[in-house]
Motif scaffolding. Structure first.
Motif, PDB file in Angstrom:
ATOM      1  N   LEU A 409       0.759  -1.256   0.172  1.00 50.90           N
ATOM      2  CA  LEU A 409       0.188   0.080   0.104  1.00 50.90           C
ATOM      3  C   LEU A 409       0.786   1.095   0.196  1.00 50.90           C
ATOM      4  CD1 LEU A 409      -2.803  -0.909   2.605  1.00 50.90           C
ATOM      5  CD2 LEU A 409      -3.047  -0.839   0.215  1.00 50.90           C
ATOM      6  N   SER A 410       2.157   1.139   0.489  1.00 52.86           N
ATOM      7  CA  SER A 410       2.952   2.431   0.780  1.00 52.86           C
ATOM      8  C   SER A 410       3.471   2.558  -0.754  1.00 52.86           C
ATOM      9  CB  SER A 410       4.110   2.074   1.529  1.00 52.86           C
ATOM     10  OG  SER A 410       4.701   0.983   1.297  1.00 52.86           O
ATOM     11  N   GLY A 411       3.426   1.692  -1.634  1.00 52.73           N
ATOM     12  CA  GLY A 411       3.942   1.894  -2.877  1.00 52.73           C
ATOM     13  C   GLY A 411       5.197   1.001  -3.127  1.00 52.73           C
ATOM     14  N   MET A 412       5.816   0.568  -2.115  1.00 59.62           N
ATOM     15  CA  MET A 412       7.062  -0.152  -2.083  1.00 59.62           C
ATOM     16  C   MET A 412       6.645  -1.454  -2.896  1.00 59.62           C
ATOM     17  SD  MET A 412       9.607   0.326   0.812  1.00 59.62           S
ATOM     18  CE  MET A 412       8.545  -0.740   2.034  1.00 59.62           C
ATOM     19  N   LEU A 413       7.634  -2.164  -3.427  1.00 58.90           N
ATOM     20  CA  LEU A 413       7.345  -3.494  -3.978  1.00 58.90           C
ATOM     21  C   LEU A 413       8.153  -4.659  -3.287  1.00 58.90           C
ATOM     22  CD1 LEU A 413       8.401  -2.777  -7.639  1.00 58.90           C
ATOM     23  CD2 LEU A 413       5.984  -2.673  -6.539  1.00 58.90           C
ATOM     24  N   LEU A 414       7.659  -5.639  -3.013  1.00 59.24           N
ATOM     25  CA  LEU A 414       8.204  -6.755  -2.221  1.00 59.24           C
ATOM     26  C   LEU A 414       8.497  -7.754  -3.388  1.00 59.24           C
ATOM     27  CD1 LEU A 414       9.081  -8.273   0.465  1.00 59.24           C
ATOM     28  CD2 LEU A 414       6.859  -9.313   0.433  1.00 59.24           C
ATOM     29  N   ILE A 415      10.120  -8.108  -3.405  1.00 62.57           N
ATOM     30  CA  ILE A 415      10.472  -8.994  -4.460  1.00 62.57           C
ATOM     31  C   ILE A 415      10.833 -10.353  -3.923  1.00 62.57           C
ATOM     32  CG2 ILE A 415      12.232  -9.400  -6.436  1.00 62.57           C
ATOM     33  CD1 ILE A 415      10.487  -6.830  -6.357  1.00 62.57           C
ATOM     34  N   ASN A 416      10.207 -11.395  -4.570  1.00 63.04           N
ATOM     35  CA  ASN A 416      10.404 -12.703  -4.105  1.00 63.04           C
ATOM     36  C   ASN A 416      10.119 -12.988  -2.463  1.00 63.04           C
ATOM     37  OD1 ASN A 416      11.084 -13.424  -6.690  1.00 63.04           O
ATOM     38  ND2 ASN A 416      13.366 -12.875  -6.606  1.00 63.04           N
ATOM     39  N   GLY A 417       9.364 -12.183  -1.833  1.00 60.55           N
ATOM     40  CA  GLY A 417       9.305 -12.235  -0.506  1.00 60.55           C
ATOM     41  C   GLY A 417      10.332 -11.936   0.459  1.00 60.55           C
ATOM     42  N   GLN A 418      11.465 -11.580  -0.445  1.00 63.46           N
ATOM     43  CA  GLN A 418      12.815 -11.217   0.508  1.00 63.46           C
ATOM     44  C   GLN A 418      13.306  -9.979   0.612  1.00 63.46           C
ATOM     45  OE1 GLN A 418      15.146 -13.669  -2.375  1.00 63.46           O
ATOM     46  NE2 GLN A 418      14.940 -15.559  -1.229  1.00 63.46           N
ATOM     47  N   PHE A 419      13.115  -9.128  -0.255  1.00 59.41           N
ATOM     48  CA  PHE A 419      13.634  -7.883  -0.152  1.00 59.41           C
ATOM     49  C   PHE A 419      12.707  -6.688  -0.680  1.00 59.41           C
ATOM     50  CE2 PHE A 419      15.444  -9.100  -4.087  1.00 59.41           C
ATOM     51  CZ  PHE A 419      15.049  -8.036  -4.921  1.00 59.41           C
ATOM     52  N   THR A 420      12.710  -5.468  -0.269  1.00 55.18           N
ATOM     53  CA  THR A 420      11.831  -4.339  -0.590  1.00 55.18           C
ATOM     54  C   THR A 420      12.417  -3.417  -1.533  1.00 55.18           C
ATOM     55  OG1 THR A 420      12.020  -3.141   1.471  1.00 55.18           O
ATOM     56  CG2 THR A 420      10.117  -4.638   1.356  1.00 55.18           C
ATOM     57  N   VAL A 421      11.731  -2.791  -2.380  1.00 53.04           N
ATOM     58  CA  VAL A 421      12.259  -1.648  -3.469  1.00 53.04           C
ATOM     59  C   VAL A 421      11.373  -0.554  -3.551  1.00 53.04           C
ATOM     60  CG1 VAL A 421      12.866  -1.374  -5.759  1.00 53.04           C
ATOM     61  CG2 VAL A 421      13.366  -3.689  -4.677  1.00 53.04           C
ATOM     62  N   SER A 422      12.101   0.616  -3.630  1.00 56.36           N
ATOM     63  CA  SER A 422      11.186   1.641  -3.796  1.00 56.36           C
ATOM     64  C   SER A 422      11.681   2.665  -4.944  1.00 56.36           C
ATOM     65  CB  SER A 422      11.176   2.925  -2.603  1.00 56.36           C
ATOM     66  OG  SER A 422      10.394   3.893  -2.691  1.00 56.36           O
ATOM     67  N   LEU A 423      10.831   3.039  -5.821  1.00 58.19           N
ATOM     68  CA  LEU A 423      11.213   3.598  -7.121  1.00 58.19           C
ATOM     69  C   LEU A 423      10.923   5.308  -6.957  1.00 58.19           C
ATOM     70  CD1 LEU A 423      11.859   4.096 -10.197  1.00 58.19           C
ATOM     71  CD2 LEU A 423       9.465   3.712 -10.563  1.00 58.19           C
ATOM     72  N   VAL A 424      11.972   6.001  -7.264  1.00 58.45           N
ATOM     73  CA  VAL A 424      12.040   7.599  -7.007  1.00 58.45           C
ATOM     74  C   VAL A 424      12.400   8.057  -8.307  1.00 58.45           C
ATOM     75  CG1 VAL A 424      13.041   9.562  -5.801  1.00 58.45           C
ATOM     76  CG2 VAL A 424      12.536   7.496  -4.515  1.00 58.45           C
ATOM     77  N   LEU A 425      11.554   9.030  -8.776  1.00 63.35           N
ATOM     78  CA  LEU A 425      12.038   9.818 -10.016  1.00 63.35           C
ATOM     79  C   LEU A 425      12.655  11.184  -9.815  1.00 63.35           C
ATOM     80  CD1 LEU A 425       8.884   9.507 -12.610  1.00 63.35           C
ATOM     81  CD2 LEU A 425      10.940   8.150 -12.346  1.00 63.35           C
ATOM     82  N   ALA A 426      13.783  11.252 -10.320  1.00 61.39           N
ATOM     83  CA  ALA A 426      14.533  12.544  -9.900  1.00 61.39           C
ATOM     84  C   ALA A 426      14.523  13.364 -11.284  1.00 61.39           C
ATOM     85  CB  ALA A 426      16.116  12.151  -9.742  1.00 61.39           C
ATOM     86  N   ARG A 427      13.625  14.600 -10.908  1.00 62.12           N
ATOM     87  CA  ARG A 427      13.345  15.565 -11.926  1.00 62.12           C
ATOM     88  C   ARG A 427      14.570  16.316 -12.373  1.00 62.12           C
ATOM     89  NH1 ARG A 427      10.642  20.650 -11.869  1.00 62.12           N
ATOM     90  NH2 ARG A 427      10.355  20.530  -9.709  1.00 62.12           N
ATOM     91  N   CYS A 428      15.076  16.755 -13.386  1.00 60.80           N
ATOM     92  CA  CYS A 428      16.065  17.279 -14.116  1.00 60.80           C
ATOM     93  C   CYS A 428      15.785  18.869 -13.848  1.00 60.80           C
ATOM     94  CB  CYS A 428      16.369  17.030 -15.519  1.00 60.80           C
ATOM     95  SG  CYS A 428      17.837  17.962 -16.213  1.00 60.80           S
ATOM     96  N   GLN A 429      16.525  19.595 -13.262  1.00 54.21           N
ATOM     97  CA  GLN A 429      16.403  20.892 -12.943  1.00 54.21           C
ATOM     98  C   GLN A 429      17.579  21.614 -13.445  1.00 54.21           C
ATOM     99  OE1 GLN A 429      16.254  20.805  -8.682  1.00 54.21           O
ATOM    100  NE2 GLN A 429      14.186  21.267  -8.699  1.00 54.21           N
ATOM    101  N   GLU A 430      17.259  22.468 -14.572  1.00 55.69           N
ATOM    102  CA  GLU A 430      18.368  23.465 -15.298  1.00 55.69           C
ATOM    103  C   GLU A 430      18.874  24.576 -14.359  1.00 55.69           C
ATOM    104  OE1 GLU A 430      19.367  25.323 -19.372  1.00 55.69           O
ATOM    105  OE2 GLU A 430      17.868  24.054 -19.429  1.00 55.69           O
ATOM    106  N   LEU A 431      19.942  24.606 -13.909  1.00 55.64           N
ATOM    107  CA  LEU A 431      20.402  26.062 -13.118  1.00 55.64           C
ATOM    108  C   LEU A 431      20.751  27.305 -14.156  1.00 55.64           C
ATOM    109  CD1 LEU A 431      23.159  24.397 -10.653  1.00 55.64           C
ATOM    110  CD2 LEU A 431      20.348  24.339 -10.436  1.00 55.64           C
ATOM    111  N   ARG A 432      20.959  28.217 -13.419  1.00 56.33           N
ATOM    112  CA  ARG A 432      21.179  29.409 -14.345  1.00 56.33           C
ATOM    113  C   ARG A 432      22.476  29.418 -15.266  1.00 56.33           C
ATOM    114  NH1 ARG A 432      19.552  34.471 -10.281  1.00 56.33           N
ATOM    115  NH2 ARG A 432      17.354  33.895  -9.938  1.00 56.33           N
ATOM    116  N   GLY A 433      23.470  28.646 -14.657  1.00 53.26           N
ATOM    117  CA  GLY A 433      24.639  28.518 -15.641  1.00 53.26           C
ATOM    118  C   GLY A 433      24.524  27.497 -16.581  1.00 53.26           C
TER     119      GLY A 433
END
Length: 513
Positions: A409-433
């Protein structure tokens, strides 16, 4: 205890909990058993954590247990053991793995959990591990069985015409009766029954309040006033609600729709079982007893009010909704969710969000441009949709490699009943330079075993690469990534998820001859 003995004794903290349900053991009795266990095993108790009146179904609300876990994982704990009365006091988690997870977090930090009133030894042996697993399942099953019994009991009392909690409401009062329905007393706001065999029914309140309730129904059904207008009328006369608050559109609407005013006892319109998400139940799941109480509103008046309210909920065409929005803009000069909801003659702001995906999109369709730039809302929505697409793709790949994947329910994935995985998207931010930066926020509440941080290309429409970040390395919960990063970070970088898929692939270790 002598000074030399205290010096040689192990150091321990205690955790005791008493939930809101009726229990055989109080926190004092738990503490007494734990003290005896400590003496027997030469342990000095140096700190105590207590949760009074807290359910063991979830970690939420259990401040003492959360503080205990935080202290253990921070490395500042001045003890090596945690003493708990039994497995159920640690928690009656509906997913028995959750209790294991919190215990394992302590173990990783060098602190072990000991259950003082169980028949098994806290020695980590195979037999004790099996018994502990069984006890966890039994604790969870106890809560499930109790929930079923309580629900069945509540339904039975509703059918008998008794009230199940909540304030009486304006124009009504709670009457305490004994098992033979003989009146005993009128309960004031906040008062509860003291005897388990007593029951509560609803009775008509003061004549002045009953007259106001009937007036509200007539103003709505005969005079054609809206809820907001009725609230203004009542407030102008100094009339307050049963909770001594001014009237609002919502409180008037609740008075117009609650069947208790025609004497009906209705239960299970919403469910919040076992601390799970609150849901609205369809009408066929409601438990209802008509003529349970004395009605203070005529049935035909109540039915007419429901017909008027239901008529407002038919599905408007898109063009009609946008026309309503344009007219509100022309009349008021601006638009907002609050202004939309305050207008009783148009759809709610939630309806606009559902139909047009966002209020900003609906504004754009009629040519309205808010003073504040809300474009970030659409960006965030696109990111959520992209997150779901990427996550679905990963799950599909994992399953194609033979891995078993379970979504939490938290959004995590349980793989093979052994370990948990979370997915994060990192948005690209363009700096002034002109340089690009990616900010990665890691989940510190659930502590997944692996976090997949997918960096997006400039424009944030495609995935650039992946970082596989293990929780064991205890990285900062916030990372700032550049185009080029130190080796300590780039060692986790991968162009594809092929390596991760290989970790999740199930292999046959041996085959029968």
């Amino acid at each position: 205890m002598a000074l030399a003995s205290l010096h040689s004794a192990g150091r321990a903290a205690t955790y005791v909990r008493m939930s809101t349900e009726h229990q055989q053991y109080s926190t004092e009795n738990q503490a007494d058993t734990i003290e005896k266990y400590a003496v027997k095993h030469n342990l000095a108790i140096v700190k105590r954590f207590v949760d009074h009146g807290k359910s063991g179904l979830t970690l939420a609300g259990r401040v003492a247990l959360r503080d205990l876990l935080l202290e253990v994982e921070s490395g500042t704990a001045d003890f090596e053991r945690i003493l708990v009365y039994d497995v159920s006091r640690w928690g009656r988690f509906q997913d028995s793995d959750e209790g294991v997870f919190y215990e394992y977090r302590c173990k990783l930090a060098g602190v072990t959990v000991h259950y003082c009133a169980e028949q098994f030894e806290n020695d980590g042996s195979l037999s004790s591990s099996i018994l502990k697993t069984i006890k966890r399942s039994m604790a969870a099953e106890y809560s499930r069985e109790l929930s079923v019994k309580v629900y069945a009991g509540q339904c039975r009392l509703i059918e008998l015409g008794y009230r199940q909690g909540g304030p009486a409401g304006f124009g009504l009062r709670r009457q305490l009766v004994d098992r033979d329905r003989v009146p005993k007393a009128i309960l004031a706001t906040g008062e509860q029954k003291s005897l388990q065999t007593d029951r509560v029914i609803l009775i008509p309140g003061p004549d002045a309040e009953i007259s106001i309730v009937r007036e509200v129904y007539k103003l709505f059904t005969v005079a054609g006033h809206l809820e907001r207008e009725i609230a203004q009328i009542l407030n102008s006369r100094g009339v307050v609600t049963d909770l001594r608050h001014p009237w609002t559109r919502g409180t008037v609407h609740q008075l117009l729709t609650n069947p208790k005013y025609i004497g009906s006892n209705v239960f299970n319109r919403q469910s919040f079982k076992l601390k799970k998400k609150r849901v609205k139940n369809p009408s066929d799941l409601w438990v209802r007893r008509d003529s349970a109480f004395e009605a203070i509103v005529p049935l035909d008046l109540f039915v007419r009010a429901q017909e008027i309210i239901q008529a407002r909920h038919y599905r408007l065409p898109d063009e009609e909704m946008l026309l309503q929005l344009r007219r509100l803009w022309e009349r008021v000069g601006s638009l907002s969710g609050f202004l939309i909801d305050e207008d009783d003659n148009m759809a709610s702001s939630g309806a606009f969000r559902s139909r047009f995906k966002s209020l900003h999109r609906a504004y754009r369709l009629i040519g309205y441009k808010p003073e504040r730039d809300f474009s970030y809302i659409e960006v965030n929505q696109r990111l959520r949709e992209h997150h779901r697409e990427v996550c679905d793709g990963i799950v599909s790949q994992l399953r194609s490699h033979g891995a078993a994947v379970e979504s939490r329910l938290s959004g995590m994935l349980l793989i093979n009943g052994q370990f948990t995985v979370s997915l994060v998207l990192a948005r690209c931010q363009e700096l002034r330079g002109g340089a690009n930066r990616w900010r990665v926020r890691l989940d510190t509440s659930e502590l997944p075993d692996i976090t997949i941080a997918a960096r997006l290309r400039p424009g944030n429409a495609e995935v650039l690469d992946f970082y596989l970040l293990p929780s064991l390395d205890r990285l900062s919960h916030k990372l700032a990534l550049a185009a080029e990063n130190p080796f300590a970070l780039d060692v986790y970088r991968f162009d594809t998820l092929d390596f991760f898929m290989s970790l999740s692939h199930r292999r046959v270790l041996w085959e029968a001859a």
